[in-house]
Design an enzyme around this catalytic site. Structure first.
Site, PDB file in Angstrom:
ATOM      1  N   LYS A   1     -44.238   6.952 -33.346  1.00  0.00           N
ATOM      2  CA  LYS A   1     -45.348   6.818 -34.311  1.00  0.00           C
ATOM      3  C   LYS A   1     -46.590   6.326 -33.585  1.00  0.00           C
ATOM      4  CE  LYS A   1     -45.784   2.981 -36.929  1.00  0.00           C
ATOM      5  NZ  LYS A   1     -47.074   2.315 -36.828  1.00  0.00           N
ATOM      6  N   ASN A   2     -46.437   5.332 -32.726  1.00  0.00           N
ATOM      7  CA  ASN A   2     -47.605   4.688 -32.114  1.00  0.00           C
ATOM      8  C   ASN A   2     -48.186   5.455 -30.936  1.00  0.00           C
ATOM      9  OD1 ASN A   2     -47.410   2.817 -34.091  1.00  0.00           O
ATOM     10  ND2 ASN A   2     -46.590   1.177 -32.798  1.00  0.00           N
TER      11      ASN A   2
ATOM     12  N   ARG B   1     -54.456   1.335 -40.737  1.00  0.00           N
ATOM     13  CA  ARG B   1     -55.357   0.608 -39.849  1.00  0.00           C
ATOM     14  C   ARG B   1     -55.717   1.371 -38.596  1.00  0.00           C
ATOM     15  NH1 ARG B   1     -56.195  -3.963 -39.556  1.00  0.00           N
ATOM     16  NH2 ARG B   1     -56.006  -3.995 -37.356  1.00  0.00           N
TER      17      ARG B   1
ATOM     18  N   CYS C   1     -53.534  -7.376 -42.685  1.00  0.00           N
ATOM     19  CA  CYS C   1     -52.315  -6.789 -43.258  1.00  0.00           C
ATOM     20  C   CYS C   1     -51.286  -7.915 -43.357  1.00  0.00           C
ATOM     21  CB  CYS C   1     -51.798  -5.646 -42.394  1.00  0.00           C
ATOM     22  SG  CYS C   1     -51.026  -6.209 -40.882  1.00  0.00           S
TER      23      CYS C   1
ATOM     24  N   ARG D   1     -55.525  -9.349 -37.971  1.00  0.00           N
ATOM     25  CA  ARG D   1     -55.779  -8.093 -37.230  1.00  0.00           C
ATOM     26  C   ARG D   1     -57.273  -7.891 -36.938  1.00  0.00           C
ATOM     27  NH1 ARG D   1     -51.226  -4.895 -38.057  1.00  0.00           N
ATOM     28  NH2 ARG D   1     -51.783  -3.838 -36.133  1.00  0.00           N
TER      29      ARG D   1
ATOM     30  N   LEU E   1     -62.179  -7.083 -30.042  1.00  0.00           N
ATOM     31  CA  LEU E   1     -62.007  -6.517 -28.692  1.00  0.00           C
ATOM     32  C   LEU E   1     -62.341  -5.024 -28.672  1.00  0.00           C
ATOM     33  CD1 LEU E   1     -58.704  -8.336 -27.653  1.00  0.00           C
ATOM     34  CD2 LEU E   1     -61.063  -8.938 -27.054  1.00  0.00           C
TER      35      LEU E   1
ATOM     36  N   ASP F   1     -42.722  -5.457 -32.089  1.00  0.00           N
ATOM     37  CA  ASP F   1     -42.258  -4.516 -33.119  1.00  0.00           C
ATOM     38  C   ASP F   1     -40.737  -4.456 -33.220  1.00  0.00           C
ATOM     39  OD1 ASP F   1     -44.909  -2.033 -32.671  1.00  0.00           O
ATOM     40  OD2 ASP F   1     -44.872  -4.038 -33.541  1.00  0.00           O
TER      41      ASP F   1
ATOM     42  N   ARG G   1     -43.149   4.344 -43.590  1.00  0.00           N
ATOM     43  CA  ARG G   1     -44.337   4.439 -42.725  1.00  0.00           C
ATOM     44  C   ARG G   1     -43.944   4.702 -41.288  1.00  0.00           C
ATOM     45  NH1 ARG G   1     -48.260  -0.237 -42.705  1.00  0.00           N
ATOM     46  NH2 ARG G   1     -49.102   1.256 -41.237  1.00  0.00           N
TER      47      ARG G   1
HETATM   48  C1  EPZ Z   1     -50.559  -1.891 -31.978  1.00  0.00           C
HETATM   49  O1  EPZ Z   1     -51.332  -2.587 -32.929  1.00  0.00           O
HETATM   50  C2  EPZ Z   1     -49.396  -1.269 -32.734  1.00  0.00           C
HETATM   51  N1  EPZ Z   1     -49.904  -0.309 -33.720  1.00  0.00           N
HETATM   52  C3  EPZ Z   1     -48.597  -2.371 -33.435  1.00  0.00           C
HETATM   53  O2  EPZ Z   1     -47.492  -1.756 -34.080  1.00  0.00           O
HETATM   54  C4  EPZ Z   1     -48.080  -3.331 -32.369  1.00  0.00           C
HETATM   55  O3  EPZ Z   1     -47.369  -4.377 -32.995  1.00  0.00           O
HETATM   56  C5  EPZ Z   1     -49.266  -3.898 -31.576  1.00  0.00           C
HETATM   57  O4  EPZ Z   1     -50.026  -2.814 -31.000  1.00  0.00           O
HETATM   58  C6  EPZ Z   1     -48.831  -4.821 -30.456  1.00  0.00           C
HETATM   59  O5  EPZ Z   1     -48.002  -4.167 -29.591  1.00  0.00           O
HETATM   60  C7  EPZ Z   1     -50.164   0.962 -33.321  1.00  0.00           C
HETATM   61  O6  EPZ Z   1     -50.016   1.308 -32.156  1.00  0.00           O
HETATM   62  C8  EPZ Z   1     -50.632   1.907 -34.379  1.00  0.00           C
HETATM   63  P1  EPZ Z   1     -53.056  -5.245 -30.581  1.00  0.00           P
HETATM   64  P2  EPZ Z   1     -52.783  -3.164 -32.506  1.00  0.00           P
HETATM   65  O7  EPZ Z   1     -54.496  -4.919 -30.570  1.00  0.00           O
HETATM   66  O8  EPZ Z   1     -53.414  -2.282 -31.526  1.00  0.00           O
HETATM   67  C9  EPZ Z   1     -55.116  -9.433 -31.293  1.00  0.00           C
HETATM   68  C10 EPZ Z   1     -46.110  -1.213 -35.864  1.00  0.00           C
HETATM   69  O9  EPZ Z   1     -45.241  -1.881 -36.440  1.00  0.00           O
HETATM   70  N2  EPZ Z   1     -56.375  -8.688 -31.312  1.00  0.00           N
HETATM   71  O10 EPZ Z   1     -52.235  -4.954 -29.366  1.00  0.00           O
HETATM   72  O11 EPZ Z   1     -53.524  -3.467 -33.753  1.00  0.00           O
HETATM   73  C11 EPZ Z   1     -54.217  -9.093 -32.479  1.00  0.00           C
HETATM   74  O12 EPZ Z   1     -54.562  -9.867 -33.613  1.00  0.00           O
HETATM   75  C12 EPZ Z   1     -47.439  -1.823 -35.515  1.00  0.00           C
HETATM   76  O13 EPZ Z   1     -45.946  -0.011 -35.500  1.00  0.00           O
HETATM   77  C13 EPZ Z   1     -57.570  -9.390 -31.317  1.00  0.00           C
HETATM   78  O14 EPZ Z   1     -57.593 -10.626 -31.313  1.00  0.00           O
HETATM   79  O15 EPZ Z   1     -52.353  -4.540 -31.833  1.00  0.00           O
HETATM   80  C14 EPZ Z   1     -52.854  -9.440 -31.938  1.00  0.00           C
HETATM   81  O16 EPZ Z   1     -52.678 -10.853 -32.031  1.00  0.00           O
HETATM   82  C15 EPZ Z   1     -47.580  -3.245 -36.049  1.00  0.00           C
HETATM   83  N3  EPZ Z   1     -58.737  -8.696 -31.330  1.00  0.00           N
HETATM   84  C16 EPZ Z   1     -52.951  -9.071 -30.458  1.00  0.00           C
HETATM   85  O17 EPZ Z   1     -54.351  -9.024 -30.162  1.00  0.00           O
HETATM   86  C17 EPZ Z   1     -58.764  -7.332 -31.327  1.00  0.00           C
HETATM   87  O18 EPZ Z   1     -59.865  -6.754 -31.325  1.00  0.00           O
HETATM   88  C18 EPZ Z   1     -52.352  -7.726 -30.106  1.00  0.00           C
HETATM   89  O19 EPZ Z   1     -52.890  -6.784 -30.999  1.00  0.00           O
HETATM   90  C19 EPZ Z   1     -57.539  -6.629 -31.328  1.00  0.00           C
HETATM   91  C20 EPZ Z   1     -56.353  -7.327 -31.315  1.00  0.00           C
END
Ligand code: EPZ
Length: 430
Positions: free
Chosen positions: A22-23, A102, A126, A131, A135, A316, A408
């Site tokens: 999915k991702n 998202r 969420c 979220r 960055l 995940d 999902r």
């Molecule tokens: C991706 O989400 C995945 N989603 C998530 O999978 C996964 O849990 C996550 O990466 C971490 O591996 C998809 O790929 C569609 P991040 P993403 O940016 O990109 C913080 C699932 O179940 N952060 O790596 O949104 C954030 O709050 C989903 O399939 C900031 O602070 O995650 C988190 O604490 C859930 N500022 C950490 O970084 C930002 O601008 C990692 O988030 C962005 C993120």
């Protein structure tokens, strides 16, 4: 709303086909916006999030055609999508669409890369956390985008197009790395990305971008170097196998007992998870078909886990692992370091009789001898399947409510589990 009824106690034996990730599929469906040519994606999983993203892309004028099965393709192969963004007719991604999925916020990257303008709704939080997207906006700013936030929308412009720059991420972010890559490939000049995420799904997207004519060095590492090109062309790509689905089914088999082959699994994308599960007492071997998971006679052993960006233990799979630990022979500690509210499954697992004590971002799981089936509610995508893991070993019947969360991210879960002996039935409801 649909529910799923599970009667525990059956072992799992047989073959489960692993779907496309999915991702990876979601960003792979977005990058065709960078070219007027057609990009063909194979092995796309049949998921609610994929269908939702199709609606969002069509809103921008992207044509998406679902092609029939390829001659000779296995009956369980994923869908083939032919995606053509001949022209982008609308550079606005509205709240009512982005708030439902998202990752659609990531269209910001190709809209800016190809059109030099975008108005994208902030995705909002969420169940698992706030979220933020700071960055992702940092990346765009470093590539020359001028942005304002008005009434919940990011309004971005780069009149003369984006220009290459240096992006340093203070925190590893999957989404920010995707957006930076998608924007940089068509920027004027060179871009370096430091402290990039290295999840296999990012590697999959980068490899598809290279097939489309992008110039990217350092794929799979924390330091990416992109040389901007003037245009990209069409390509054909097969979505990488879903490592989260693979880890999930390994834990389902580990909890229920039995002997299951996960066909198409990419064990090389799950090294840390495989080691952890072997320490928990699962017998895992890899072969050219995928991965074989058996529960050896030792029962489930307690193992401590801390979630980490790739190649560490994936957040995940945290909820699923907790489900497995509820019946371990002893105490285990699970620390969630990525999201601030990813223990929603704890209360639902407790309804089976699990003994879990939460203190901040640490959960202490005291293994119990027996779980008993119950009515439980899915709260978010991965938490929902941790309840299925508990239900498979619980005595009696479990009814899982709010199954839309499960749909999902897990393609035909009840079909895949029933085919290997689980007593799982979907009950369609209003
Ligand atoms: C991706 O989400 C995945 N989603 C998530 O999978 C996964 O849990 C996550 O990466 C971490 O591996 C998809 O790929 C569609 P991040 P993403 O940016 O990109 C913080 C699932 O179940 N952060 O790596 O949104 C954030 O709050 C989903 O399939 C900031 O602070 O995650 C988190 O604490 C859930 N500022 C950490 O970084 C930002 O601008 C990692 O988030 C962005 C993120």
């Amino acid at each position: 709303m649909d529910r799923i009824r599970i009667r525990g106690g059956n072992k799992l034996n047989g073959v489960i086909n692993i779907s496309g990730a999915k991702n990876a599929a979601l960003p792979l469906m977005i990058i065709p916006m960078l070219t007027a040519d057609t990009v063909t994606l194979h092995n796309v999983p049949r998921l609610a999030d994929v269908r939702q993203l199709q609606r969002i892309l069509q809103n921008h004028g992207v044509d998406i055609m679902t092609a029939g099965k390829r001659a000779g393709a296995a009956e369980n192969a994923g869908e083939t999508l032919k995606i053509s963004a001949k022209s982008i007719v609308d550079t606005t991604a509205p709240y009512e669409l982005v708030s439902k999925m998202r990752a659609s916020f990531w269209v910001l990257g190709p809209l800016m890369g190809r059109m030099g303008e975008a108005k994208v709704s902030l995705p909002g939080g969420c169940a698992i956390g706030t979220r933020p997207v700071d960055l992702l906006l940092l990346a765009m700013e470093k590539l020359g985008a001028e942005m304002v936030i008005e009434q919940g929308y990011v309004i971005a412009k780069a009149k003369k197009g984006l220009k290459g720059g240096h992006i340093f991420f203070p925190k590893v972010s999957v989404g920010a790395t995707h957006v930076a890559l998608m924007a940089a490939v068509l920027a004027h000049g060179d871009t370096t990305i430091e402290n990039a995420a290295t999840e296999p799904e990012i590697t999959d997207v980068a490899e598809c971008l290279v097939k489309m004519g992008a110039k990217i060095e350092g794929i799979g590492t924390r330091n990416l170097n992109i040389t901007g090109v003037t245009s990209l062309h069409g390509a054909e790509h097969t979505v990488v196998a879903d490592r989260i689905e693979t880890g999930t089914y390994a834990m389902l088999a580990g909890m229920a007992g039995g002997d299951v082959t996960l066909r198409g699994a990419r064990a090389d994308t799950l090294a840390d998870v495989i080691l952890t599960l072997q320490r928990a007492g699962l017998e895992i071997t890899t072969n050219n078909e995928g991965m074989r998971v058996k529960r050896n006679g030792s029962g489930i052993l307690p193992v401590d886990v801390t979630t980490d960006p790739y190649p560490g233990f994936p957040t995940d799979l945290q909820a699923q692992f907790m489900g497995l630990m509820t019946m371990a022979k002893g105490k285990s500690h699970i620390r969630e370091t990525i999201f601030e509210n990813r223990f929603m499954h704890v209360q639902e697992l407790a309804r089976f009789g699990a003994d879990i004590r939460v203190n901040g971002n640490m959960a202490e799981v005291h293994g119990v001898q027996k779980l008993t089936g119950a009515d439980v509610m899915a709260t978010d995508l991965r938490a929902s399947v941790s309840l299925v893991i508990a239900a498979l070993a619980a005595e009696g019947e479990t009814m899982l409510h709010r199954v839309y969360h499960l749909d999902r991210g897990f393609e035909d879960l009840e079909g895949k589990l029933s085919a290997v002996g689980a007593d799982v039935t979907r009950i369609s409801g209003a």
